[in-house]
Scaffold this active site. Structure first.
Site, mmCIF file in Angstrom:
data_model
loop_
_atom_site.group_PDB
_atom_site.id
_atom_site.type_symbol
_atom_site.label_atom_id
_atom_site.label_comp_id
_atom_site.label_asym_id
_atom_site.label_seq_id
_atom_site.Cartn_x
_atom_site.Cartn_y
_atom_site.Cartn_z
ATOM 1 N N GLU A 143 40.764 34.575 -19.315
ATOM 2 C CA GLU A 143 41.817 35.393 -18.710
ATOM 3 C C GLU A 143 41.368 36.830 -18.517
ATOM 4 O O GLU A 143 41.671 37.454 -17.497
ATOM 5 C CB GLU A 143 43.084 35.345 -19.568
ATOM 6 C CG GLU A 143 43.729 33.975 -19.714
ATOM 7 C CD GLU A 143 44.380 33.493 -18.426
ATOM 8 O OE1 GLU A 143 44.410 34.267 -17.438
ATOM 9 O OE2 GLU A 143 44.853 32.360 -18.411
ATOM 10 N N ASP A 290 39.961 22.932 -12.873
ATOM 11 C CA ASP A 290 40.175 23.372 -11.497
ATOM 12 C C ASP A 290 39.206 24.423 -10.980
ATOM 13 O O ASP A 290 38.468 24.202 -10.012
ATOM 14 C CB ASP A 290 41.619 23.841 -11.318
ATOM 15 C CG ASP A 290 42.074 24.836 -12.376
ATOM 16 O OD1 ASP A 290 41.283 25.159 -13.278
ATOM 17 O OD2 ASP A 290 43.224 25.313 -12.302
ATOM 18 N N THR A 488 39.426 33.414 -8.116
ATOM 19 C CA THR A 488 40.529 32.525 -8.491
ATOM 20 C C THR A 488 41.802 33.297 -8.791
ATOM 21 O O THR A 488 42.891 32.729 -8.757
ATOM 22 C CB THR A 488 40.136 31.654 -9.701
ATOM 23 O OG1 THR A 488 41.058 30.568 -9.826
ATOM 24 C CG2 THR A 488 40.111 32.471 -10.992
#
Length: 893
Positions: A143, A290, A488
């Site tokens: 993150e 993903d 992303t």
């Protein structure tokens, strides 16, 4: 520029990087006049929606700055900032917070995209002056990389561009880049493993190895967590000239590639960071994996290394062979990919159609996107997870942007006005169902519309960026978007990075691959002729194939909207399933009327429904009414067969002495209480932490007790294992949805985590928030509270399972009067509002259920009578599963 794009496909190479992305996103205009007349937006309409998006962004951003800054995130219901350590812990979700004004950093380049240049300059000054990273806090490596490092790099790139254009930030001297370098070095200790895969967490001040770090004991991480570093780390290396960042990220990518399953070319979801063993072998394109696939393709576009493209193509071929089951994308076992690993999909896979656009494979992108849109139409938002029959599996929606990201890429690739209408519906849903006075609040349950006090930074970083770009023309942007690639987290990195680093030669992977992929788009930039061969309505016809694939979608499907040459369609009315029906819900009663039911309230607390198909709002609604009756009959038969055992938590210590009995749901794992003659008795104790997602810290107090824990942050099975390891003899999980009650919702059955749960031996029961509050109040008011976890039919003080006390019944009468008219009558029992007795009596004596079927066509079976094991409104769906997320990084799950 390269010309001739309409005659075929062009090979991609390093010198073509900027052109590659431009060509991939080039628009292909449809010529179907009818189609355009029906769906196309005028420039004025697009401008109005674009302005609406800007106003929505201002509402979110200004409230963050007014009520939350310098905190990491805004709590939009409380109108204050979320500061880690001052608010109750949310488990791994809080690992994104590092006391570094996360939302402000994550929003920097969004301000430029939306032409908020004055606000951008002010935000850059605030970040430079007030943000510092020398904090004793443990954060998620993943993150922090995509949001903070990516946000700083995106901000630096935008500031440099504006300064070079002479329009803003003339004073800027690469301060954001220096801050990016600082946070980059603070993340590097996480890569100190034998495999090169990073630890999932790092202490910003003390790193990994220090005794003060409070981390470094983890042994595994998710594939995406380790494989989503290369864009930001390579950009940092190439902007600073310090190659160490790109080297570390590339090493992690290389290790993941080497650990793929060679037979299937798939990777698992969770891997051991020390020895490379796969901990979770399920393979998909959603949570946990993903962005690993995303970064393989985008690393090729940004850096020009063919190895990344070869790897992506190899994985992509495997995905389309095993995981893609159009329009679904279902997880499989990586070692046996012909077997599905689960029967549900998570919302993060909504990014994949957008990635397929970059790949140039539009047909499956259109198919999956259309399926997702219909799921959204049915539930207003995309649930965190939904089943293969499109029912809610996990009900949360934290305002994720992946679906609108794919919508943007599909529109840029096709210029199909249909996708503008999709974007408008997202804008409308956000304003109608998520907007609150202090911003936008996440949806805690898409079925009820209840909000959660969170507004994640990615909502500002991604959602508004893609929404604005969907309705914006290139001339309205302060830069050329084709010169950049999105990370992303939707941060912008310049494609020129492929050529600016002359000291990165030792980073270029030397492994040569023999491509297994022979597809026309494997090494080419697809042209309009390839994507839409002599067929201007290509996308429309693909969507037509999947019209109405999701039943009960509340809005008209794409095919219905696009049929401009056919007569107008009759109005589509909402439907209702028995499992969702709440007798006291006025909206549900209105739907029943549209389905052809007349409603009469009786003096004894029942609702009598008489069904006449001819009185339905439409023939289709009348058919739904008949289906509703059939579901009621099936429900009654299931109860008569004893398939719906109900459980209870009974308070047996003074002053309650068994008078308070709380309706509870069981678990699919652990001790089977229906086989325990006397249930399980014990003293209550709350777990610390209350979610029980981490090791229980008050194990001495919970040993030998029945332990209370709160739903959320991890799987039920994970809670059970932690509590059992601490010595608990049973567990009661209390719902975290405030106001939920067994009065208005079906009793849940707690599902496992997909693995063998035979190691869990303690019993678990689930209580809604209202019933759980009764238990918590009792615990707060009394020193010791003893409870009994038991099959409700065996509760203390009950001599017989077939007691005559009931609060209602369901009686079904079906009669065929003629060929054209069928009248069906049923009576639904509900608790009488005048029922005497204390609050506890409502829970100790639930209503019964009776069924009678008379003259169904030619059959007259004997009447059956079986006492209910729960309120009739509860009994309508005894099999619904509830699960929450495993402890995984926020953007990954």
């Amino acid at each position: 520029m390269v010309s001739g794009t309409q005659t075929g496909s062009l090979l991609l190479n390093l010198s073509n990087m900027g052109f590659a992305l431009r060509l991939l996103l080039a628009g292909f205009t449809f010529s179907c006049l009818c189609f355009h007349l029906l769906l196309a937006m005028t420039e004025q309409e697009k401008g109005a929606i674009r302005n609406e998006v800007v106003e929505m962004f201002e509402h979110a951003y200004n409230n963050y700055m007014e009520h939350a800054y310098p905190a990491d995130e805004l709590m939009p219901l409380s109108c204050r900032g979320r500061i880690r350590g001052l608010e109750p812990s949310r488990g791994d979700v809080d690992d994104a917070l590092g006391k570094f004004s996360l939302t402000l950093i994550d929003t920097l380049d969004t301000l430029v995209v939306l032409n908020k240049l004055d606000e951008f300059e002010d935000a850059v000054r605030k970040v430079i002056r007030h943000v510092q990273f020398d904090n004793d806090v443990v954060v998620s490596v993943f993150e922090t990389n995509i949001r903070v490092l990516g946000g700083l790099l995106g901000g630096h790139v935008m500031a440099t561009m504006l300064k070079n254009h002479g329009s803003k930030v003339h004073w800027y001297k690469d301060e954001l880049l220096y801050m990016a370098r600082d946070i980059g070095y603070r993340l590097l200790p996480a890569f100190n493993t034998t495999s090169g895969l990073p630890y999932p967490r790092v202490n910003l001040k003390y790193g990994i190895l220090s005794p003060l770090s409070r981390t470094g004991t983890e042994s595994d991480t998710c594939t995406a967590c380790a494989g989503t570093m290369i864009l930001e780390f390579a950009a940092l290396s190439r902007l600073t000239g310090e190659t160490i960042f790109e080297e570390y990220a590339r090493r992690a990518m290389d290790f993941l590639w080497e650990k793929r399953q060679r037979g299937s070319d798939l990777v698992g979801t969770v891997i051991n960071i020390h020895n490379g063993d796969w901990i979770r072998r399920d393979s998909g394109v959603g949570a946990g994996i993903d962005s690993y696939y995303e970064y393989l393709l985008k690393a090729y576009i940004l850096l020009g290394d063919d190895v990344y493209l070869e790897r992506f193509n190899t994985h992509y071929a495997a995905i389309m062979k095993y995981i893609s089951q159009p329009p679904l994308l279902l997880d499989v076992h990586m070692h046996n990919p012909t077997i599905n690993a689960r029967k549900w999909m998570d919302s993060l896979l909504a990014f994949f159609p957008g990635l397929q656009v970059l790949k140039g494979d539009l047909q499956p992108a259109i198919e999956t996107h259309e399926m997702l849109y219909q799921v959204i139409q049915r539930h207003k938002f995309l649930p965190e997870a939904f089943t293969t029959d499109f029912a809610v599996h996990w009900a949360q929606h934290p305002l994720r942007p992946e679906f609108i990201e794919s919508t943007y890429f599909l529109y840029k690739a096709t210029k199909d006005p249909y996708y503008l209408q999709v974007g408008k519906s997202v804008v409308d849903s956000l304003n109608q169902h998520a907007r609150v006075p202090c911003g936008f609040a996440a949806v805690q349950d898409v079925r009820t519309g209840n909000h959660e006090d969170r507004m994640d930074s990615f909502f500002l970083a991604e959602m508004f960026k893609y929404l604005y770009l969907l309705f914006a023309d290139d001339r309205e942007l302060p830069f050329h978007l084709d010169d950049y690639i999105f990370t992303t987290e939707a941060h912008l990195l310049p494609l020129t990075l492929a050529t600016v680093c002359h000291t990165c030669s030792k980073n270029i992977t030397s492994v040569q691959l023999e491509s297994k992929v022979a597809g026309v788009l494997s090494h080419t930039c697809p042209s309009a002729q390839t994507l839409f061969p002599n067929n201007p309505s290509y996308a429309q016809k693909i969507r037509e194939t999947y019209r109405d694939i999701v039943p009960d979608a509340s809005a008209r499907t794409s095919a219905e909207r696009e049929k401009c040459m056919e007569p107008p369609q009759s109005k589509v009315f909402p439907t209702l399933q028995t499992k969702d029906f709440v007798a006291s819900g006025m909206d549900h009663l209105e739907v029943l009327k549209q389905m052809g039911f007349s409603i009469v309230s009786t003096n004894d607390g029942r609702i009598q429904l008489t069904h006449t198909p001819d009185q339905a709002a439409s023939s289709q609604s009348g058919q739904h009414g008949l289906k509703f009756i059939a579901e009621i009959i099936e429900l009654a038969q299931a109860q008569a067969r004893g398939e719906m055992t109900s459980f209870a938590v009974q308070i047996i210590s003074p002053p309650f002495l068994g008078q308070v009995v709380l309706a509870a749901g069981p678990a699919h794992f652990g001790m089977d209480l229906s086989k325990q003659e006397h249930g399980v008795k014990g003293t209550l104790m709350k777990a610390i932490p209350y979610t029980a997602c981490l090791d229980v810290t008050n194990s001495e107090q919970v040993r030998g007790k029945i332990v209370l824990a709160q739903r959320g942050d991890c799987m039920f099975a994970n809670k059970a294992r932690n509590l059992q390891r601490a010595g608990a003899i049973g567990a009661v999980i209390i719902d975290n949805v405030e106001g939920s009650s067994s009065d208005s919702s079906p009793v849940f059955q707690m599902a496992g985590d997909g693995d063998n749960a035979s190691d869990i031996t303690i019993p678990l029961l689930f209580l809604f928030h209202k019933e759980g509050s009764i238990l918590l109040d009792a615990l707060n008011a009394n020193q010791n509270v003893d409870v009994l976890l038991i099959d409700k039919a065996k509760q203390l003080g009950q001599e017989s399972r077939h007691e005559e006390k009931t609060t209602g019944e369901i009686t079904i009468h079906i009669q065929i009067d003629s060929v054209d008219t069928q009248v069906a009558q049923l009576e639904l029992g509900i608790s009488s509002p005048s029922c005497p007795g204390p609050e506890s009596a409502k829970h100790s004596n639930p209503g019964g259920l009776q069924t009678q079927s008379q003259e169904i066509v030619e059959h007259s079976p004997d009447a059956e009578k079986e006492e209910s094991e729960g309120h009739s409104s509860e009994a309508l769906d005894q099999k619904e599963e509830v699960e929450t997320f495993e402890g995984t990084d926020e953007d990954e799950l």
